[in-house]
Motif scaffolding. Structure first.
Motif, mmCIF file in Angstrom:
data_model
loop_
_atom_site.group_PDB
_atom_site.id
_atom_site.type_symbol
_atom_site.label_atom_id
_atom_site.label_comp_id
_atom_site.label_asym_id
_atom_site.label_seq_id
_atom_site.Cartn_x
_atom_site.Cartn_y
_atom_site.Cartn_z
ATOM 1 N N MET A 513 35.318 51.166 37.442
ATOM 2 C CA MET A 513 36.610 50.549 37.267
ATOM 3 C C MET A 513 36.846 49.264 36.460
ATOM 4 N N GLY A 514 35.896 48.686 35.922
ATOM 5 C CA GLY A 514 36.113 47.531 35.134
ATOM 6 C C GLY A 514 36.068 46.104 35.993
ATOM 7 N N TRP A 515 35.505 46.241 37.249
ATOM 8 C CA TRP A 515 35.302 45.189 37.991
ATOM 9 C C TRP A 515 34.121 44.237 37.486
ATOM 10 N N LYS A 516 34.133 42.963 37.668
ATOM 11 C CA LYS A 516 33.001 42.015 37.398
ATOM 12 C C LYS A 516 32.678 41.103 38.634
ATOM 13 N N TYR A 517 31.376 40.518 38.521
ATOM 14 C CA TYR A 517 30.933 39.650 39.586
ATOM 15 C C TYR A 517 31.925 38.386 39.186
ATOM 16 N N GLY A 518 32.295 37.911 40.281
ATOM 17 C CA GLY A 518 32.958 36.586 40.214
ATOM 18 C C GLY A 518 33.577 35.994 41.485
ATOM 19 N N THR A 519 33.797 34.944 41.670
ATOM 20 C CA THR A 519 34.303 34.266 42.946
ATOM 21 C C THR A 519 35.410 33.416 42.679
ATOM 22 N N GLU A 520 36.017 33.197 41.624
ATOM 23 C CA GLU A 520 37.237 32.697 41.504
ATOM 24 C C GLU A 520 38.577 33.233 41.854
ATOM 25 N N TYR A 521 38.812 33.426 43.114
ATOM 26 C CA TYR A 521 39.959 34.011 43.501
ATOM 27 C C TYR A 521 40.347 33.484 44.990
ATOM 28 N N LYS A 522 41.753 33.195 45.137
ATOM 29 C CA LYS A 522 42.191 32.703 46.593
ATOM 30 C C LYS A 522 42.150 33.931 47.517
ATOM 31 N N ASP A 523 42.601 35.027 47.196
ATOM 32 C CA ASP A 523 43.035 36.027 48.236
ATOM 33 C C ASP A 523 42.794 37.308 47.655
ATOM 34 N N VAL A 524 43.042 38.217 48.435
ATOM 35 C CA VAL A 524 42.756 39.614 48.091
ATOM 36 C C VAL A 524 43.356 40.193 46.923
ATOM 37 N N HIS A 525 44.879 39.689 46.848
ATOM 38 C CA HIS A 525 45.689 39.929 45.491
ATOM 39 C C HIS A 525 45.364 39.318 44.299
ATOM 40 N N GLU A 526 44.815 38.331 44.413
ATOM 41 C CA GLU A 526 44.387 37.679 43.144
ATOM 42 C C GLU A 526 43.053 38.303 42.612
ATOM 43 N N ARG A 527 42.326 38.558 43.562
ATOM 44 C CA ARG A 527 40.977 39.357 43.401
ATOM 45 C C ARG A 527 41.163 40.458 42.619
ATOM 46 N N ASN A 528 42.285 41.389 43.190
ATOM 47 C CA ASN A 528 42.262 42.589 42.787
ATOM 48 C C ASN A 528 43.215 42.583 41.406
ATOM 49 N N GLN A 529 43.817 41.639 41.082
ATOM 50 C CA GLN A 529 44.498 41.291 39.780
ATOM 51 C C GLN A 529 43.391 40.994 38.808
ATOM 52 N N LYS A 530 42.593 40.052 39.111
ATOM 53 C CA LYS A 530 41.456 39.893 38.281
ATOM 54 C C LYS A 530 40.459 40.784 38.046
ATOM 55 N N LYS A 531 40.463 41.711 39.150
ATOM 56 C CA LYS A 531 39.250 42.566 39.247
ATOM 57 C C LYS A 531 37.917 41.833 39.024
ATOM 58 N N ILE A 532 37.698 40.768 40.094
ATOM 59 C CA ILE A 532 36.509 40.255 40.279
ATOM 60 C C ILE A 532 36.132 40.238 41.578
#
Length: 757
Positions: A513-532
């Motif tokens: 689904m196009g997700w990547k490894y990453g840690t740069e997000y504050k909460d679940v909504h930002e995580r889902n927007q960035k798909k990391i």
């Protein structure tokens, strides 16, 4: 020749989802979700994967006011009736998965045959744009996916017909038959709606037959009054046949007309009349019947064409259908006004017994019609077309289909099971420190709904891994109440093993689904927007909270299956299934050969071993050969175990330094690729060696392996210097020496893939 997966995927390049005010990113994500669902089905052919295609379509288009909830009975009843009733007939094949194949073939024709594409747009006065591809997707999806929903009506009729003919013979005047009463009430339209439809179409519309007759008059110039009369005669007191095409059109019409605020228009009516025409009405009983021209009814034309061409990989239920196997696969070439289909048969002949019990060998009936031109002649008689069609055949041993398991899932409602999984997950995570998606299942984005469905679908494969299966039947196998005790399997810790497997399944789903490894997000909504996501790492690196989610999933299997079927039991085979085969990999870090050509050879080797074994690939994940073979295993769905020479982050940095020391660039994309590959390993174990880096790790995997794949240039290296001190330890040639010392034989156990460094 190309696969249907390749050709239909081109459609999504033309598509821009544009619905219900969805944001651009949300719509793009739904498109990817839908494309992946179709890709997975075309790869597997499984009914469970066909379900996900139906689910995505219904969720996106909300045909009956809401998503899949409002359509599931129509679709699931078709599947249930075929499974339970189809074997009572002499001739019957699957229509549930068949409809998804028809749908995919229509997308492939629209995307690759510009003549059809242009004709469709011209007919509906549309411009060539991605938004109009969305319009085609909606109406073609309704046509293809729902064209057989009325089959239960034909099944009931055919059951009694088959029974009567077997007992009293064909055409016997004493034979009873099933017909349908209450038809006028069934097709009636409420007075206010009747008046509204009459106003819209400037015709007297009192029932669904009138509506269908009007549509056929406008598009095909059939006499509306005669059509209405014939439609009734074909159903009432009809001993010979019952047209599922008619019932499919009527059922779909009833469902649409019941939706508050729905406005019937000519294009929806085209969907209904295309479904009506696809089976027998236009072949036998239509007034002044004629072949359908693309210029008069492009949806009907396409449905008839795709429905006739889809004669591969259809599960046979009926007695005669089982004796006449059709092609198990197909390849296509589709371009402007050209369609070539190559049907692949396990055998051109079938073994049958005659009336005297003597064995006879005859040509496969379906193949014979193709060889003699009958198959193609029929299609040309049903449609008027400039399409130059060529039918080819190939005799090729049928490949054993992967991912088919003994678990009996015909009574499992995947949608309800997915909801239960989501509820359990939310309850489990309430005390967690991190944020999470805390919404009802119905409010989730499509991707997360499908994610829960995919987890539900994985139950059968999970159980197979530990030598178990589920069934609603009372069978003479040991019953499993607890995965932690008394199970014949290959693993000491079944729960821990399945937790690793579930994490890898989740990682693969995210990457698709196009997700990547990453840690740069504050909460679940930002995580889902960035798909990391920080959890796209090997299982061993997960926090206790994250691991508990996988353990919850594993422990849920027994309880949730029982929840949806009171008599379901999980059984344990008395002996193991496929034996495990561990394959180590070694090879050069810096290779000159075309990686795609090497991957083709590697995949063929791994696929051949997978036919009779559960393969596990062991790799140290060095740059080059190690990662290339791991990538092949991941793409084939083969388990990978990583045995790396130093801690995770340190190792990634070591690989970077080594690549740059050899004059190459190790980009951010290279690092992500390595991280994503390692995240797909069911085990990631550190085997350190402070002196030679790779020697101990490679010795570990060689000691564990049954086979060794070596990407090697054929040049031996010295393993001792002039002072007899060890050198080149842990390298390709050293690994081959260790394998040989273990007793593995070249050509049989040590498989060399030639390459150059």
């Amino acid at each position: 020749m190309k696969t249907l997966m390749d050709l239909s995927s081109n459609f999504f390049d033309l598509l821009e989802l544009n619905y219900r005010g969805a944001k651009v990113k949300e719509a793009a994500n739904d498109k990817l979700c839908f494309a992946n669902a179709l890709k997975n089905f075309l790869s597997s052919g499984r009914k469970e994967d066909a379900f996900t295609v139906y689910f995505c379509f219904c969720e996106i288009f909300e045909l009956f006011g809401k998503g899949y909830e409002n359509t599931k009975k129509l679709l699931e009843l078709l599947s249930d009736h075929e499974y339970h009733s189809g074997e009572l007939l002499s001739k019957h094949r699957d229509h549930y998965s068949h409809s998804v194949y028809v749908f995919a073939l229509g997308l492939a024709i629209y995307a690759n045959d510009s003549s059809y594409h242009d004709s469709y747009l011209k007919f509906y006065n549309l411009k060539n744009s991605k938004k109009n591809a969305f319009q085609f997707l909606k109406y073609w999806g309704m046509t293809a996916l729902f064209h057989d929903i009325g089959y239960p009506f034909q099944l009931a009729h055919e059951q009694i017909k088959t029974y009567s003919e077997e007992v009293w013979g064909k055409n016997n005047p004493v034979n009873p038959y099933v017909s349908y009463g209450n038809l006028l009430n069934f097709i009636a339209i409420e007075k206010t709606l009747s008046a509204r439809l009459s106003e819209i179409f400037s015709a007297n519309i009192t029932n669904i037959n009138d509506l269908l007759a009007y549509g056929l008059n406008v598009r095909d110039n059939y006499d509306a009054e005669k059509v209405s009369e014939i439609l009734v005669k074909r159903i009432v007191k009809q001993p010979n046949f019952m047209d599922h095409g008619y019932f499919s059109a009527v059922i779909l019409a009833r469902q649409l007309l019941d939706v508050p605020g729905f406005e019937m228009d000519m294009q929806h009516l085209d969907v209904l009349t295309a479904i009506l025409l696809h089976n027998s009405f236009n072949k036998y009983d239509a007034p002044d019947k004629h072949s359908i021209d693309i210029s008069e009814h492009p949806l009907s034309y396409l449905l008839i064409l795709c429905d006739e061409l889809q004669c591969w990989d259809r599960l046979a239920y009926g007695k005669i259908s089982k004796r006449d196997p059709i092609a198990w696969d197909v390849e296509f070439e589709i371009s402007t006004d050209i369609l070539t289909a190559k049907y692949i048969y396990d055998s051109y002949t079938v073994r049958k017994y005659d009336e005297n019990g003597e064995l006879d060998v005859d040509l496969n009936k379906n193949y014979k019609e193709m060889r003699e031109g009958v198959f193609l002649a029929k299609i040309y008689s049903y449609i008027v077309t400039n399409l130059k069609m060529t039918i080819k055949t190939e005799e090729k041993k049928k490949q054993r289909r992967a991912h088919l398991y003994a678990s009996d899932d015909n009574f499992i409602n995947l949608c309800d099971l997915a909801k239960a999984i989501h509820i359990s997950y939310n309850d489990h995570c309430k005390s967690f420190s991190g944020s999470r998606i805390d919404e009802d299942f119905g409010k989730l984005p499509l991707e997360f709904k499908v994610s829960n469905i995919e987890q539900a679908k994985s139950y059968a494969s999970k159980l197979e891994l530990i030598n178990c299966f589920y069934s609603g039947k009372d069978l003479d196998y040991p019953v499993v109440e607890d995965f932690g005790r008394n199970i014949v399997s290959d693993f000491a810790d079944n729960i821990g093993f399945l937790c690793h497997e579930e994490h890898v399944r989740w990682v693969k789903e995210k990457l698709a689904m196009g997700w990547k490894y990453g840690t740069e997000y504050k909460d679940v909504h930002e995580r889902n927007q960035k798909k990391i996501h920080k959890s796209i790492v090997p299982y061993e690196l997960l926090s206790d909270e994250e691991r508990s989610k996988d353990k919850l999933m594993v422990n849920n299997i027994i309880d949730l299956l029982k929840k949806f079927h009171s008599n379901i039991k999980i059984y344990n085979y008395r002996t193991g299934r496929k034996p495990i085969l561990q394959i180590a990999v070694t090879g050069h870090r810096y290779i000159k050969d075309d990686p795609e050509k090497l991957k083709k050879q590697i995949k063929e080797i791994l696929s051949n071993f997978s036919k009779n074994h559960r393969v596990i690939v062991r790799s140290c994940f060095a740059y080059g050969a190690d990662q290339l073979v791991a990538e092949c295993a991941a793409e084939l769905g083969i388990s990978i175990k990583a045995n790396i020479p130093m801690p995770y982050e340190e190792y990634i940095e070591d690989v970077r330094r080594d690549v740059e020391k050899n004059g190459l660039e190790f980009t951010e994309a290279d690092e992500l690729r390595m991280r994503h590959l390692l995240a797909q390993a069911v085990v990631c174990k550190v085997v350190p060696d402070p002196v030679y880096t790779y020697a101990e790790a490679n010795a570990y995997i060689i000691n564990k392996c049954d086979k060794l794949i070596a990407l090697w240039d054929g040049k031996p290296l010295n393993l001792h210097d002039s002072n007899d001190k060890p050198i080149n330890r842990g390298g390709t040639y050293d690994c081959m020496r260790m394998a040989e010392q273990k007793g593995l034989k070249y050509g049989e156990d040590i498989i060399i893939v030639e390459c150059y460094r």
